[in-house]
Design an enzyme around this catalytic site. Structure first.
Site, short mmCIF file in Angstrom:
data_model
loop_
_atom_site.label_atom_id
_atom_site.label_comp_id
_atom_site.label_asym_id
_atom_site.label_seq_id
_atom_site.Cartn_x
_atom_site.Cartn_y
_atom_site.Cartn_z
N THR A 152 43.88 40.23 38.86
CA THR A 152 43.60 39.06 38.04
C THR A 152 44.60 37.96 38.34
OG1 THR A 152 45.02 39.76 36.23
CG2 THR A 152 42.72 40.53 36.17
N HIS A 153 44.26 36.74 37.94
CA HIS A 153 45.19 35.62 38.11
C HIS A 153 46.50 35.93 37.38
CE1 HIS A 153 41.56 33.38 39.27
NE2 HIS A 153 42.40 32.63 39.96
N ALA A 154 46.41 36.43 36.15
CA ALA A 154 47.61 36.71 35.36
C ALA A 154 48.49 37.75 36.04
CB ALA A 154 47.22 37.16 33.96
#
Length: 92
Positions: A86-88
């Site tokens: 994920t981006h996070a």
């Protein structure tokens, strides 16, 4: 057709195992990787492929899903799969 060496980072292997544990559709990731391996460039627009900056300069980011990305490096001689997640997880 350009023939490149293919590398996988150790972290990429860990990221793939985590994606499997989270029940992600691994066929989507495999398909995107196959496009890159077969030099199907530019990638279809759905993958939102773009170069990265800052500490990731020299790498590219393609979206497997809206919040699932593949970070890779592509040169004349090498295709290196660096990270997926994920981006996070990757940028947060």
């Amino acid at each position: 057709m350009i023939q490149r060496d293919i590398e996988y980072s150790g972290q990429f292997s860990k990221d793939v195992k985590l994606a499997q544990k989270r029940h992600k559709d691994m066929n989507k990731l495999k398909y995107l990787m196959t496009l890159l391996i077969n030099n199907t460039l530019p990638l279809p627009a759905v993958y939102k492929d773009h170069p990265l900056q800052s500490s990731w300069k020299g790498y590219r980011d393609a979206h497997v899903e809206p919040d699932w990305i593949l970070i890779y490096k592509l040169t004349d001689k090498l295709l290196r799969f660096e990270r997926t997640g994920t981006h996070a997880a990757l940028f947060g």
